[in-house]
Write a protein that holds these residues in place. Structure first.
Motif, PDB file in Angstrom:
ATOM      1  N   ALA A   1      -4.420  -1.127   1.092  1.00 49.39           N
ATOM      2  CA  ALA A   1      -4.336  -0.214  -0.046  1.00 49.39           C
ATOM      3  C   ALA A   1      -3.409   0.963   0.236  1.00 49.39           C
ATOM      4  O   ALA A   1      -2.791   1.505  -0.696  1.00 49.39           O
ATOM      5  CB  ALA A   1      -5.730   0.285  -0.403  1.00 49.39           C
TER       6      ALA A   1
ATOM      7  N   SER B   1       1.306  -8.310  -2.312  1.00 58.29           N
ATOM      8  CA  SER B   1       2.598  -7.851  -1.809  1.00 58.29           C
ATOM      9  C   SER B   1       2.465  -6.949  -0.590  1.00 58.29           C
ATOM     10  O   SER B   1       3.390  -6.867   0.218  1.00 58.29           O
ATOM     11  CB  SER B   1       3.352  -7.096  -2.912  1.00 58.29           C
ATOM     12  OG  SER B   1       2.618  -5.952  -3.335  1.00 58.29           O
ATOM     13  N   LYS B   2       1.328  -6.278  -0.438  1.00 57.52           N
ATOM     14  CA  LYS B   2       1.140  -5.352   0.668  1.00 57.52           C
ATOM     15  C   LYS B   2      -0.101  -5.728   1.454  1.00 57.52           C
ATOM     16  O   LYS B   2      -1.010  -6.394   0.959  1.00 57.52           O
ATOM     17  CB  LYS B   2       1.028  -3.909   0.151  1.00 57.52           C
ATOM     18  CG  LYS B   2       2.288  -3.393  -0.539  1.00 57.52           C
ATOM     19  CD  LYS B   2       3.474  -3.370   0.419  1.00 57.52           C
ATOM     20  CE  LYS B   2       4.739  -2.902  -0.272  1.00 57.52           C
ATOM     21  NZ  LYS B   2       5.900  -2.899   0.662  1.00 57.52           N
TER      22      LYS B   2
ATOM     23  N   LEU C   1       3.246  -1.392 -11.108  1.00 54.65           N
ATOM     24  CA  LEU C   1       4.417  -0.695 -10.571  1.00 54.65           C
ATOM     25  C   LEU C   1       5.490  -0.505 -11.639  1.00 54.65           C
ATOM     26  O   LEU C   1       6.075   0.583 -11.759  1.00 54.65           O
ATOM     27  CB  LEU C   1       4.992  -1.477  -9.391  1.00 54.65           C
ATOM     28  CG  LEU C   1       4.174  -1.497  -8.095  1.00 54.65           C
ATOM     29  CD1 LEU C   1       4.782  -2.479  -7.107  1.00 54.65           C
ATOM     30  CD2 LEU C   1       4.121  -0.108  -7.475  1.00 54.65           C
TER      31      LEU C   1
ATOM     32  N   GLU D   1      -0.519   1.032   1.970  1.00 55.02           N
ATOM     33  CA  GLU D   1       0.869   0.650   1.725  1.00 55.02           C
ATOM     34  C   GLU D   1       1.154   0.523   0.230  1.00 55.02           C
ATOM     35  O   GLU D   1       2.229   0.909  -0.245  1.00 55.02           O
ATOM     36  CB  GLU D   1       1.182  -0.667   2.441  1.00 55.02           C
ATOM     37  CG  GLU D   1       1.159  -0.569   3.955  1.00 55.02           C
ATOM     38  CD  GLU D   1       1.586  -1.863   4.610  1.00 55.02           C
ATOM     39  OE1 GLU D   1       2.057  -2.765   3.881  1.00 55.02           O
ATOM     40  OE2 GLU D   1       1.460  -1.981   5.833  1.00 55.02           O
ATOM     41  N   TYR D   2       0.204  -0.029  -0.490  1.00 54.84           N
ATOM     42  CA  TYR D   2       0.401  -0.165  -1.935  1.00 54.84           C
ATOM     43  C   TYR D   2       0.417   1.194  -2.623  1.00 54.84           C
ATOM     44  O   TYR D   2       1.206   1.417  -3.544  1.00 54.84           O
ATOM     45  CB  TYR D   2      -0.693  -1.047  -2.532  1.00 54.84           C
ATOM     46  CG  TYR D   2      -0.523  -1.297  -4.012  1.00 54.84           C
ATOM     47  CD1 TYR D   2       0.504  -2.097  -4.482  1.00 54.84           C
ATOM     48  CD2 TYR D   2      -1.394  -0.728  -4.938  1.00 54.84           C
ATOM     49  CE1 TYR D   2       0.664  -2.331  -5.831  1.00 54.84           C
ATOM     50  CE2 TYR D   2      -1.249  -0.951  -6.288  1.00 54.84           C
ATOM     51  CZ  TYR D   2      -0.216  -1.755  -6.731  1.00 54.84           C
ATOM     52  OH  TYR D   2      -0.054  -1.977  -8.080  1.00 54.84           O
TER      53      TYR D   2
ATOM     54  N   GLU E   1      -0.442  -6.399  -9.947  1.00 56.35           N
ATOM     55  CA  GLU E   1      -0.031  -5.230  -9.175  1.00 56.35           C
ATOM     56  C   GLU E   1       1.434  -4.902  -9.427  1.00 56.35           C
ATOM     57  O   GLU E   1       1.841  -3.727  -9.379  1.00 56.35           O
ATOM     58  CB  GLU E   1      -0.266  -5.500  -7.699  1.00 56.35           C
ATOM     59  CG  GLU E   1       0.397  -6.777  -7.202  1.00 56.35           C
ATOM     60  CD  GLU E   1       0.117  -7.040  -5.738  1.00 56.35           C
ATOM     61  OE1 GLU E   1       0.390  -6.145  -4.930  1.00 56.35           O
ATOM     62  OE2 GLU E   1      -0.371  -8.131  -5.420  1.00 56.35           O
TER      63      GLU E   1
ATOM     64  N   LEU F   1      -4.509  -7.567  -3.506  1.00 56.51           N
ATOM     65  CA  LEU F   1      -3.115  -7.261  -3.202  1.00 56.51           C
ATOM     66  C   LEU F   1      -2.463  -8.490  -2.584  1.00 56.51           C
ATOM     67  O   LEU F   1      -3.031  -9.133  -1.706  1.00 56.51           O
ATOM     68  CB  LEU F   1      -3.026  -6.080  -2.242  1.00 56.51           C
ATOM     69  CG  LEU F   1      -3.562  -4.739  -2.764  1.00 56.51           C
ATOM     70  CD1 LEU F   1      -3.488  -3.685  -1.673  1.00 56.51           C
ATOM     71  CD2 LEU F   1      -2.801  -4.281  -3.995  1.00 56.51           C
TER      72      LEU F   1
ATOM     73  N   GLN G   1       3.746   2.691  -2.106  1.00 59.18           N
ATOM     74  CA  GLN G   1       4.728   2.006  -2.934  1.00 59.18           C
ATOM     75  C   GLN G   1       4.657   2.479  -4.382  1.00 59.18           C
ATOM     76  O   GLN G   1       5.694   2.673  -5.031  1.00 59.18           O
ATOM     77  CB  GLN G   1       4.510   0.487  -2.864  1.00 59.18           C
ATOM     78  CG  GLN G   1       5.560  -0.328  -3.607  1.00 59.18           C
ATOM     79  CD  GLN G   1       5.281  -1.816  -3.552  1.00 59.18           C
ATOM     80  OE1 GLN G   1       4.193  -2.238  -3.167  1.00 59.18           O
ATOM     81  NE2 GLN G   1       6.258  -2.622  -3.940  1.00 59.18           N
ATOM     82  N   VAL G   2       3.446   2.666  -4.884  1.00 57.24           N
ATOM     83  CA  VAL G   2       3.292   3.164  -6.261  1.00 57.24           C
ATOM     84  C   VAL G   2       3.870   4.570  -6.390  1.00 57.24           C
ATOM     85  O   VAL G   2       4.562   4.895  -7.365  1.00 57.24           O
ATOM     86  CB  VAL G   2       1.807   3.139  -6.674  1.00 57.24           C
ATOM     87  CG1 VAL G   2       1.608   3.845  -8.007  1.00 57.24           C
ATOM     88  CG2 VAL G   2       1.297   1.713  -6.765  1.00 57.24           C
TER      89      VAL G   2
END
Length: 296
Positions: free
Chosen positions: A155, A151-152, A101, A157-158, A97, A149, A161-162
């Protein structure tokens, strides 16, 4: 007066002197060498024969050893090539992941299949829909699949972030949309900039997140989940009728335990069978004994 001496007198030894006969044997070097050569010749021939026989044996042994060595190396090479051919191909290293990023948005494919669940046909169809949408409506859709996931929390939040990582400014990310599918959690998310949100609408966004992505992901139909989401979002942006999505099916699980009525029914049948066997076991021998006694 001159005295004439005859040759005989010159050759005759002086009187009163006795000469001792001597036997002189003169051996020339050539004759010595020839004699030694004659003596050494049989020895040299014997040594030559011995060397020839030993060299022939050595050559035969060396040839056999060389053939054995070649055969051994050939078998080793064949075994190695067979092992390499039968060994499974190494799996390609999948990006994490964080790599998704850091790598940034895909330039031409519109799809980042980190989970490795999408087929070539699905990628081609999604690319065609996203490319046509970007050319006609100036709105870009990016699709991402990840296995899990770390880090988050979810889905959504990820996905945010992306979007912030790939398009740091509002101007860059206003007309961009991000679709994330997490295969292990069987969930998905859709996010984007202000222009993208207005073009799609809140109703279609909620329906896509609650129907297309999670329902099909639960059945592990990941290709259909991504493709149906792309079609539904593209139709909403172009102002076309909603293509709809699947809904959760209420699957009633059947219990393996029997009900009380079924248990009572089985118990009655069992009692009847056991009673019949007991009657047969006692009555038949008694009847046979009575028949035997009556004959007497």
């Amino acid at each position: 007066m001159e005295t004439l001496l005859s040759p005989s007198t010159l050759l005759t030894p002086l009187r009163g002197t006795r000469s001792r006969p001597t036997l002189a044997v003169t051996v020339s070097p050539r004759s010595t060498v020839s004699c030694c050569a004659a003596l050494k010749k049989p020895q040299q021939q014997a040594a030559a024969l011995s060397a020839a026989s030993s060299s022939h044996g050595d050559s035969a042994g060396g040839a056999s050893r060389s053939w054995a060595s070649l055969l051994h190396h050939g078998l080793a090479a064949a075994a190695l090539s067979l092992a390499i051919s039968l060994a499974p191909a190494p799996a390609p290293a999948a990006a994490s992941e964080f790599d998704v990023l850091n790598d940034g948005p895909p330039v031409d494919s519109y799809v980042v299949d980190d989970a490795g669940v999408l087929s070539r046909v699905t990628k081609s169809d999604v690319k065609r829909i996203a490319r046509d949408l970007e050319e006609r409506k100036n709105i870009r859709l990016n699709f991402i699949t990840v296995r899990k996931l770390t880090s988050k929390a979810d889905a959504f939040e990820y996905a945010d972030q992306v979007l912030e990582k790939w398009y740091p400014t509002i101007e860059e990310g206003s007309n961009k949309g991000i679709v994330v599918l997490v295969t292990s959690q069987k969930e998905g998310a859709v996010t984007g900039g202000p222009a993208f949100i207005r073009a799609v609408g809140d109703e279609i966004l909620d329906a896509t997140v609650s129907e297309n992505l999670p329902v099909l992901a639960t059945d592990e139909k990941y290709n259909e989940a991504i493709f149906s989401t792309a079609r539904r979002l593209a139709a909403a942006i172009e102002g076309l009728p909603d293509t709809g999505g699947p809904s959760f099916k209420e699957n009633k699980r059947e219990s393996n335990f029997k009900t009380k009525e079924e248990t009572e029914e089985k118990r009655g049948q069992f009692t009847l069978v056991v009673g019949g066997l007991l009657v047969i076991a006692f009555v038949v021998p008694m009847a046979q004994y009575y028949a035997y006694i009556s004959k007497k």
